[in-house]
Enzyme design. Structure first.
Site: not given
Ligand SMILES: Cc1cc2nc3c(=O)[nH]c(=O)nc-3n(C[C@H](O)[C@H](O)[C@H](O)COP(=O)(O)OP(=O)(O)OC[C@H]3O[C@@H](n4cnc5c(N)ncnc54)[C@H](O)[C@@H]3O)c2cc1C
Ligand SMILES: Cc1cc2nc3c(=O)[nH]c(=O)nc-3n(C[C@H](O)[C@H](O)[C@H](O)COP(=O)(O)OP(=O)(O)OC[C@H]3O[C@@H](n4cnc5c(N)ncnc54)[C@H](O)[C@@H]3O)c2cc1C
Lengths: 681, 681
Positions: B455, B205, B166
């Site tokens: 995930e 993480g 991410t």
């Molecule tokens: C505590 C924590 C630990 C983590 N650990 C790791 C890690 O170790 N390594 C790592 O790589 N990542 C990690 N992550 C990242 C995590 O995998 C991402 O937060 C997750 O994949 C969601 O992506 P985003 O936050 O960019 O959300 P976005 O993709 O920005 O989504 C935001 C919102 O938009 C909506 N949305 C997105 N696309 C669409 C669409 N096409 N149509 C309609 N709605 C849509 C979604 O439903 C969501 O509600 C971690 C995150 C957290 C919070």
């Protein structure tokens, strides 16, 4: 508020700061179809008094941190919330906005402004409600002239107080509390005792570390003809800590309730009494007294009625919770909506699609925006009803007190339940960044969660609302006038209503909702009357179904009617039109979410068409949604790192992240990483 | 697990401690109608391997605090989670349960045991998943022989690793990440760069303070004929910290993401690269490689396919989340149910009514218990499917991988969404005491909340599931065999099904749910095909309605079918009967909660009768509910202060409260209370 809206607008905008016109913001505003300041004028008219004055005072305090930058340990948070209320109150005195005496005159008017603090800092807001809404107000409502100085000392913050009703074993059923206050006429004192573990007073806000004094509810015992006779629950005001040392007096054990899910800035505590003696004058004796020689005197014969009186001022808490809860949902939605006007994900590779342009995202956020906007108006009206009724709250035969009790019960329950799922949705709509502390959702959710529990558990309150409606039906059947908010019962709808009307017609839709409320009330009453196991058992067995539906429909009808009345106050065409769209969307989603009722009422094919109406409304709102967030009177500092009005998301977020202590430092325990390998040096 | 259930039972009971037979417990068990150990045997058979071994090892570690007693600052929590995984893993090595090499052979088998850690301490569990499920597994799946030592060092914890996919700007759409890895053939190195703010890797993480190494995903650029050509997202494994100082290397900036809503025991971090050079061998080159002179080589032509391959092992995370989420709902429900068997409120004054005897309270808790029990079985089966498919995960033409991808997507989404509202309900069902940290609900909720986001965002995953079903319909139409879990499509239900069957008959009800799944799939496909704006637009516009219904019905059908298969494995009549009751209740509530569909399918009058069926089921479950909580394999220490099996609520709770540091001490800032008054001394 007496202040002109122009001044209010100026003050608020000052607090809001200037929105640098970012690319995203320009694009969003370019599609709007309504007049912002007219919309603000209409909406802000419904706000409680003091709202803007409070913000102005806050803006003059220095060193109050942005809540989204502010994460500290329990102890520090508690210190800060105490410090904040002292500084803010003193600032209000200094600026001549009020005096201790004026506050004592009308505590709620002061408080209803203070609750706007919620969007700054929930612990501070709670600290205010404990001091003024619970401690001072109980002295005022249940005490007499004899307690006037104590009241003034509370209002001036010379005395910090707390409110001790709940015990380890009794929260909803406070008539069952166990602490005893036994009158000893030889010394003219009451003796307080906590006979069991479950008798320990528990959860008392401001008790653990701050309060000098407590209002304590206890079972009063009087010696009558050599017998200890129980006279029911009574309230006392008493010192609990020695002002020399700030430690508790002998016979009083005070402790901390420890860590909580949220609101760690409030020092909730427990207290146990062992033969703790307090003077006779401690009894708050407006409704009952004990003479020097131990004779119990009261003008109110029924114990239940006395108890009811001593609890009735607590409705105020529910009124404020309804407002706070709808407010923080709109705050959360504004954050998530603004974030979605910047965040892009997937779509064309040159410029990905804005989250705000995904219909699913619109559905998740806009339908709830409409819902809570309607709630918000309902809550603002309720605050005004409360304020107006306050001087005659305990007047014999004042029906309005009963109306407000029932209405604040259902409002508190339904608003805060739906807010909880909305705030959770907003958190999730911001993805990972919504999980960051700096987005504010954690604080908001933890605060709102509590609203289901304190100031009366929401399920228990709903039952009170149900009894009010059932009573209303009896009145209606007897041809008597039904109380305010129950006018729909006169429709006497005993068969399921069928809708053949126009889906764009607010009046027709509102009528359907009124018919629904009437039908569901009559259905529940019938089910109860015919219940095999009898009425009492029926009242328990039908809670999850008929009775809940009845209250929920009452709640819907109240909010809809309030909103329609509000619409008539809106002169500007462009503004009225956008507000109408919000109400229409709220109708459609309410119908679509309650197929149990509306499939039959609309017929399956009309019901299926709701989806089209919803999608159409979403498309229209899409054009106005960012400007709609600007209509709300929330200051920028309550919008967290992701939700400021300038739509500058990433820069501000990074600033917040980097402001965190030790952000790039090595941890003190770093050598642990070399447990299974050698450190290379 | 190979272990006999007798041994398992013994081990678990050892961990559970002895239930002192309290009055409440005796009363509750006296009404039970089924055989506990037979029920445990049936249920525990479905658990993943290693489940009990893990608990045994934990029980041998000293100084691991009860999670409900354990509240500390971020920094200390992080230290503890690192220390815990090191000690626990070393204990497993020491006892000969495994070796680094064995773990490397089958990482998921190791992990699926470890996830039972969740009920002890979520941060530790997450710490395991990061190290093994993300860091090591990516090296194993995407690396080659060349990376074997790195893999072993990860498995032995000589190297602490993290997984960097991410970025600030890209989470769901990770194909859009911005970090670049440009091959420089003169030095045979890749050069890593973060070109923008949104390119900063974020949320990683174990990065902020612990990790030595990172797996980093980046856009690979190769010089081809003087042009920089993008080859898409590739993974690299690289050191980020100097093992001499544990500080980051030049060209690498690492920081902390700061406070989060929950899971503060994990040090999520951000990382920025500036001309950071790593050797050519860092590329995890199973599916594509770059030769020394900079020629890009791959056997897989399509960039999309390569990307899909590199992501496919991530389904494992979703499988585990489904299990964890259903597990922690049942854990929460057990806490709330046990508390309700002790807590009394209102009712006859000699002995108030147990919360567990209120039909409303039964409805709130038992309907959800049934729901998550069904989920739990579904998730356990999914884990087994995953384990079985693992060796052939990336085999060409292995359809099962696609099934598991689609199934784990919907399971993760629907299970964790419903868990969120269930845990919230449990919190509220315990009233004020549920808001205490010591009840554990805060931790559980904050952990589960994340499941909607990490995930893979759950909404985005649901869309993947939808595509799978739509594909299945196409196959079915062409008369081809439909993939596992989509068998119901062969019903080819194009008209709404009508139910005239027996409400006690599981097979008939299951058939209705299969018909529903088939009908809703066909309805959605039809709506898409006929959509005015075309298929693509339709896919977006119908997300909140037809498409969501389709996935949700798929999910229901899978869980129901899994549960029916499970029932056939239960020999004991008394046990089967109680499990059947749970499934029946789940049918009734699912129908009653989806009036949009079932009013028409059952007809209004049958639909109305569902309430009676629900109430009847609740009454039956009431007799068995406490024993049912004992069927679940959760150790006592994961039950918080309110939920232990001995039903000794108040004593334990008070102990917890009193164990809090400084519980009766004066606060350091006590003089603040005298700001507006003089301290009397
Ligand atoms: C505590 C924590 C630990 C983590 N650990 C790791 C890690 O170790 N390594 C790592 O790589 N990542 C990690 N992550 C990242 C995590 O995998 C991402 O937060 C997750 O994949 C969601 O992506 P985003 O936050 O960019 O959300 P976005 O993709 O920005 O989504 C935001 C919102 O938009 C909506 N949305 C997105 N696309 C669409 C669409 N096409 N149509 C309609 N709605 C849509 C979604 O439903 C969501 O509600 C971690 C995150 C957290 C919070
Ligand atoms: C942070 C915090 C601060 C607080 N501050 C104060 C304070 O300053 N002063 C003070 O006096 N108190 C305070 N309280 C206590 C608060 O008012 C009580 O927690 C609240 O009244 C609920 O009571 P309870 O916790 O005993 O819940 P209970 O009454 O035990 O209710 C538990 C559950 O049982 C259900 N239930 C109860 N009765 C019935 C019924 N008849 N039928 C069906 N279901 C039923 C409820 O719906 C609820 O879900 C505070 C609490 C908290 C958590």
């Amino acid at each position: 508020s007496n202040m002109s809206h122009e001044i209010a607008l100026k003050r608020l905008n000052m607090l809001k700061g200037h929105f640098r016109p970012s690319k995203d913001l320009k694009r969003e505003l370019s599609t709007s179809t309504f007049n912002l300041s007219k919309a603000q004028e209409s909406l802000w008219n419904t706000l409680p008094a003091n709202y803007f004055e409070t913000f102005e005072c806050i803006s003059e305090l220095h060193g109050i941190p942005d809540p989204s930058l502010y994460n500290a340990e329990k102890d520090e948070l508690r210190k800060d919330s105490n410090e904040f209320i002292i500084r803010l109150t003193n600032k209000m005195f200094e600026k001549g906005f009020t005096t201790p005496e004026k506050i004592a005159e009308n505590i709620d008017a002061f408080n209803s402004g203070m609750i706007s603090l919620g969007s700054f800092n929930f612990a501070t807001c709670t600290r205010y409600l404990v001091q003024y809404g619970l401690y001072c107000k109980t002295i005022k409502n249940l005490g007499t002239e004899r307690h006037h100085q104590e009241l003034i000392d509370g209002c001036s913050l010379k005395t910090l107080g707390c409110f001790g009703l709940t015990e380890m074993g009794h929260g909803s059923n406070v008539r069952g509390i166990e602490i005893t206050a036994t009158y000893d006429k030889t010394t003219k004192e009451f003796i307080l005792n906590s006979p069991t573990k479950t008798a320990i007073k528990f959860w008392i806000g401001a008790l653990a570390k701050s309060a000098h004094n407590a209002v304590i509810f206890a079972q009063l015992y009087i010696n009558e003809n050599g017998q200890k006779v129980r006279k029911g629950v009574h309230a006392f005001v008493l010192p609990i800590r020695d002002r020399m040392t700030h430690t508790s007096f002998p016979g009083v054990e005070i402790g901390d309730c420890g860590y909580k899910k949220g609101l760690n800035g409030i020092d909730n505590g427990w207290i146990k009494f062992e033969d703790y003696r307090i003077p006779r004058e401690s009894l708050l004796n407006r409704f009952a007294d004990v003479t020097e020689d131990g004779v119990y005197q009261t003008a109110i014969e029924s114990e239940g009625k006395r108890f009811g009186n001593s609890m009735s001022s607590l409705s105020g808490g529910r009124v404020f919770i309804s407002r706070m809860s709808s407010e923080i949902s709109l705050q959360s939605l504004s954050i998530a909506i603004r974030y979605a006007a910047v965040r892009r994900q997937f779509g064309p590779s040159d410029e990905e699609t804005l989250l705000l342009d995904y219909p699913l995202h619109q559905y998740r956020l806009f339908t709830r925006f409409a819902e809570h906007f309607v709630h918000y108006l309902g809550a603002n009206r309720l605050v005004k009803m409360w304020d107006k009724n306050l001087p005659k709250l305990l007047d014999e035969g004042n029906e309005q007190t009963e109306v407000i009790h029932a209405l604040s019960s259902s409002m508190k329950a339904f608003v805060s339940w739906s807010s909880q799922s909305t705030i959770d949705e907003c958190r999730k709509a911001c993805g990972g960044h919504g999980y960051s502390f700096y987005s504010l959702f954690a604080n908001i959710l933890n605060f709102n969660d509590l609203h289901a529990t304190w100031e009366g558990d929401s399920h228990v309150l709903t039952m009170q609302n149900q009894k009010f409606i059932l009573n209303g039906i009896r009145k209606a059947l007897k041809g008597k006038k039904v109380p305010e908010t129950l006018e729909y019962l006169s429709l006497a709808q005993t068969t399921p209503p069928a809708f053949k009307g126009d889906f764009e017609n607010i009046d027709e839709l509102a009528k359907l909702f009124a018919q629904r409320a009437s039908f569901l009330a009559n259905k529940a009453a019938k089910a109860l009357n015919e219940y095999e196991g009898g009425f009492e058992q029926g009242f328990l067995d039908l809670q999850s179904f008929e009775l809940k539906d009845m209250s929920s429909a009452y709640h819907d009808n109240y909010c809809i009617e309030t909103f329609r009345a509000f619409l008539t106050t809106v002169d500007d065409e462009s503004v009225r039109s956008i507000f109408e769209k919000l109400l229409l969307l709220n109708f459609y989603t309410k119908m679509h979410n309650d197929g149990n009722f509306f499939v039959a009422a609309l017929g399956l094919s009309q019901f299926e068409k709701l989806k089209k109406h919803i999608n159409k409304s979403l498309k229209h709102l899409r054009k106005n949604i960012i400007l709609l967030t600007q209509v709300l009177p929330f200051p920028e500092r309550s919008m967290g790192a992701l939700g400021h009005g300038d739509l500058q998301v990433y820069d501000r977020y990074l600033q917040h992240i980097k402001a965190c202590k030790g952000v790039t430092e090595r941890a003190s325990w770093w050598k642990l990483a070399y447990t299974n390998s050698e450190q290379k040096n």
